[in-house]
Enzyme design. Structure first.
Site, mmCIF file in Angstrom:
data_model
loop_
_atom_site.group_PDB
_atom_site.id
_atom_site.type_symbol
_atom_site.label_atom_id
_atom_site.label_comp_id
_atom_site.label_asym_id
_atom_site.label_seq_id
_atom_site.Cartn_x
_atom_site.Cartn_y
_atom_site.Cartn_z
ATOM 1 N N GLY A 111 -1.341 -7.116 8.598
ATOM 2 C CA GLY A 111 -2.310 -6.249 8.536
ATOM 3 C C GLY A 111 -1.901 -5.198 9.384
ATOM 4 O O GLY A 111 -2.435 -4.430 10.823
ATOM 5 N N LEU A 114 2.106 -1.410 9.117
ATOM 6 C CA LEU A 114 3.759 -1.619 8.255
ATOM 7 C C LEU A 114 3.732 -1.748 6.821
ATOM 8 O O LEU A 114 5.067 -1.912 6.094
ATOM 9 C CB LEU A 114 4.672 -3.083 9.088
ATOM 10 C CG LEU A 114 4.791 -2.307 10.482
ATOM 11 C CD1 LEU A 114 5.418 -3.517 10.685
ATOM 12 C CD2 LEU A 114 5.624 -0.889 11.184
ATOM 13 N N GLY A 115 3.078 -1.617 6.253
ATOM 14 C CA GLY A 115 2.440 -1.835 4.932
ATOM 15 C C GLY A 115 2.143 -2.835 4.327
ATOM 16 O O GLY A 115 2.517 -2.941 2.894
ATOM 17 N N ALA A 119 3.393 -4.819 0.415
ATOM 18 C CA ALA A 119 4.822 -5.661 0.390
ATOM 19 C C ALA A 119 4.126 -6.745 -0.733
ATOM 20 O O ALA A 119 5.189 -6.999 -1.551
ATOM 21 C CB ALA A 119 5.490 -5.218 1.315
ATOM 22 N N ASP A 160 2.236 3.604 0.270
ATOM 23 C CA ASP A 160 2.453 2.220 0.636
ATOM 24 C C ASP A 160 3.111 2.004 -0.857
ATOM 25 O O ASP A 160 4.668 1.288 -0.627
ATOM 26 C CB ASP A 160 1.530 1.442 1.567
ATOM 27 C CG ASP A 160 1.052 2.320 2.975
ATOM 28 O OD1 ASP A 160 1.500 2.939 2.683
ATOM 29 O OD2 ASP A 160 -0.039 1.999 3.774
HETATM 30 C C1 MEV Z 1 -2.170 3.529 5.284
HETATM 31 O O1 MEV Z 1 -0.924 3.208 5.814
HETATM 32 C C2 MEV Z 1 -2.000 5.618 5.124
HETATM 33 C C3 MEV Z 1 -2.883 5.942 4.987
HETATM 34 O O2 MEV Z 1 -2.768 7.508 4.800
HETATM 35 C C4 MEV Z 1 -4.187 5.446 3.919
HETATM 36 C C5 MEV Z 1 -2.907 5.746 2.767
HETATM 37 O O3 MEV Z 1 -2.261 6.464 2.524
HETATM 38 O O4 MEV Z 1 -3.952 4.888 1.465
HETATM 39 C C6 MEV Z 1 -3.845 5.612 6.235
#
Ligand code: MEV
Length: 332
Positions: A111, A114-115, A119, A160
């Site tokens: 959270g 960093l994705g 992952a 992501d």
């Molecule tokens: C979240 O890592 C990135 C955002 O652009 C949301 C998304 O792309 O789904 C905020």
């Protein structure tokens, strides 16, 4: 059967939030991975354990429909929702559901922006499919992963889930029925420092907040999105030519526009300013905002910037960029 799969985290270099509305984003996979260990079972029970997701020693188990908490540490429960949905949608895609024990470990805080959610979903899909007797290619894994994110978050771009599946550096743009992904051949290692401050809001809530504002002030907010798209287009050229000082300038511009969208926080702005004042070419928040991570582009080793960011109270991470996407580590 036992399977270990892994998928990398990521940092969004440019274009988060605007990517949800059809503008391009530049994103890179990082050498911090999430590991999903799947072990097939004789029965059809799904048991999920999330271990070491943030602080070593935390164990949260999900058995059947019962969640067993050994500690109530913040962001871990949402991660379980991604695992659960990943198994459900992969079973549906394969047309076969099998009992499995899934254990997740992460080299990054969950959270943080960093994705990790992507992952977690992508490594679970890869491990579960093999434990279920199938193997999926990266494109299939990315597609199922995006469905998982959309179902859990409500709104999500394929950014992501694409980067954690495919790895490397990507420019990504999507429309109603298309997802355009281009690999970027970035020759030089970017000197980036990642600083983390505690998250105050979840990705889901930040994305929903931006949507509400866009609906309320369409004239203003759609112009901000468009400007972010223009910054991203310029940044792609600077990234490919290795022009660090222009990249830094564009990062600063992108951060200001994210702040105008309302996704930055006082602590993120402070961290961005600390990085800039101590010599960074530029700095911006990365990810959905509401706390989480800042990236700073630094000259050479950037020790002064790193120390200043630590003194500000943020956790600092250094990692290699351009990591490999999802992979099966081993099967037994
Ligand atoms: C979240 O890592 C990135 C955002 O652009 C949301 C998304 O792309 O789904 C905020």
């Amino acid at each position: 059967m036992k399977v270990l799969a892994s998928a990398p985290g990521k940092v969004t270099l440019f274009g988060e939030h605007a990517v949800v509305y059809g503008y391009p984003a530049l994103v890179v996979a990082i050498e911090r991975r999430v590991y999903a260990f799947a072990e097939s079972r004789e029965d059809n029970v799904i048991k999920i354990s999330a271990k070491d997701l943030r602080v070593p020693g935390i164990v949260i188990s999900y058995i059947g429909s019962e969640v067993v908490l050994e500690t109530d540490y913040g962001m871990v429960l949402p991660a379980i929702a991604y695992i659960n949905k990943a198994i459900e949608l992969t079973s549906k895609y394969l047309g076969s559901r099998k009992g499995v024990n899934i254990e997740i470990k992460s080299e990054m805080p969950v959270g943080a922006g960093l994705g990790t959610s992507a992952a977690v979903a992508i490594s679970t899909i890869a491990a579960y499919a093999v434990a279920n007797g199938h193997s999926l290619d990266k494109e299939e894994i990315a597609r199922i992963g995006w469905e998982v994110e959309k179902e859990v978050q409500g709104i999500a771009s394929p950014m992501d889930t694409s980067i954690t599946s495919l790895g490397g550096y990507l420019r990504i743009k999507y429309g109603k029925s298309t997802v355009e992904r281009a690999r970027l051949n970035v020759g030089t290692e970017l000197p980036l420092i990642i600083g983390y401050v505690e998250r105050e809001a979840k990705t889901k809530d930040m994305v929903a907040m931006v949507r509400e504002r866009l609906e309320r002030y369409p004239d203003i907010y759609s112009d901000i999105m468009k400007l972010i798209g223009q910054v991203v287009s310029r940044a792609e050229g600077s990234l490919l030519s290795g022009d660090l000082s222009e990249l830094g300038f564009l990062m600063n511009l992108n951060h200001s526009l994210l702040d105008a969208l309302g996704v930055s926080t006082r602590r993120l702005n402070e961290l961005v300013n600390v990085a800039r004042d101590s010599g960074a070419y530029g700095a911006k928040l990365t990810g959905a905002g509401g706390g989480g991570c800042v990236i700073a582009l630094v000259p050479e080793k950037g020790e002064v910037v790193e120390t200043a960011m630590r003194l500000h109270g943020s956790m600092v991470m250094r990692t290699k960029l351009g990591a490999e996407g999802v992979r099966i580590e081993r099967t037994e």
